[in-house]
Design an enzyme around this catalytic site. Sequence first.
Site, PDB file in Angstrom:
ATOM      1  CG  HIS A 109      30.030  45.368  29.400  1.00 35.76           C
ATOM      2  ND1 HIS A 109      30.614  44.231  29.885  1.00 35.76           N
ATOM      3  CD2 HIS A 109      28.695  45.182  29.548  1.00 35.76           C
ATOM      4  CE1 HIS A 109      29.684  43.390  30.309  1.00 35.76           C
ATOM      5  NE2 HIS A 109      28.502  43.950  30.117  1.00 35.76           N
ATOM      6  N   GLY A 140      24.404  38.731  34.894  1.00 36.82           N
ATOM      7  CA  GLY A 140      25.335  37.622  34.760  1.00 36.82           C
ATOM      8  C   GLY A 140      26.059  37.341  36.069  1.00 36.82           C
ATOM      9  CB  ILE A 142      17.906  40.621  26.672  1.00 33.51           C
ATOM     10  CG1 ILE A 142      18.037  40.990  28.154  1.00 33.51           C
ATOM     11  CG2 ILE A 142      18.596  41.675  25.815  1.00 33.51           C
ATOM     12  CD1 ILE A 142      19.461  40.976  28.681  1.00 33.51           C
ATOM     13  CB  SER A 185      22.825  47.646  32.001  1.00 40.48           C
ATOM     14  OG  SER A 185      24.108  47.744  32.606  1.00 40.48           O
TER      15      SER A 185
END
Length: 344
Positions: free
Chosen positions: A310, A83, A167, A313
């Site tokens: 978050h 992002g 994704i 990843s």
Amino acid sequence: MPSLLITRPIGPDATAILEQSGFNLIMNPEDAAPTREWVLGHLANPDVHGVCIMHPHKSDRVDEEFLNACNPNLKVISTMSVGYDHIDVEGAKKRGIKVGHTPGVLDDSVADITVMLVLMTMRRVEEGIQIIKAGEWPTLPWGPFVMTGPSIGHPNLTFGFLGFGRISQETVKRLLAFANKSQPPTIIYNSSRARRNQQEIDAEYTKKFGVTVQRVEKDELAARSDVLIVLCVQNESTINLVNKDFLRKMKKSAVLINSARGPIVNSEDLAWALDQGEIYGAGLDVITHEPNVGPDHPLVQHRRCVVIPHMGSADFDTRIAMASRCARNCIQGARGEALEAEVP
């Protein structure tokens, strides 16, 4: 000597790539965010030709203040993220600064954690953990349906996706491993706009996944989805897209998952929907105002909501790959070369 500015240590693999580049390295030695003043001060140095930044800390936010601080020799801003909503891309381009990011390398990792959130939310894992930690298990009355939740293998389930990029498609592959084989699920999704050849596109997806895949409009997506997964980009059109009006259209038995960006889902409206029983539960890897989210936040407090910090990843292989691509983008941009992955 031409230099690269690195706002965090990015691991031995990526550091080795940087050290072999021939550039001098100005690296924040602390494994934590630097001060804004530290970043802006180094950007003004005419020797700095490229910068590696992180997402989403405010010290690295590329806004007008950041860009005004950049010396005229700065050629590239490389973010260790897919992002780039924390970057004024147009402002950078007007100054002739390229912007690099890290798409592709984290698809599997985010898909893994998305499916984990689906399972945790449907099977009330957060609620179960809270029962244990509160010492309530001994007094929990047992019955055949105590602590039961909806099944990911329920016949003819409908999985909905807000955004259907790489994704989302990796997530579909994983979800199908849990699916009912005799009465398989349907996949519906909403993308930014319908294409002229939309039926052909959906036919290709249907062939690829072996189940019916169809693009629908947002209202239909909300109304039909048993599990609705948010994986679209954040921009002006998607901020607060999942709001009270959207949530009212969802099934009361539906589960909402957000693995994209926090502001796409209105937190206050989601808390209202959970309190009112408008949806069954929610799983969030991202949340508005993160990381400034405390234990008293209504969604953190809610037993039908799973909130994690978050982590999409956050596996070793993925972060190494992201850091390495971030480093290569920075080096290539500082040399005036094409980037391995440039923000369009």
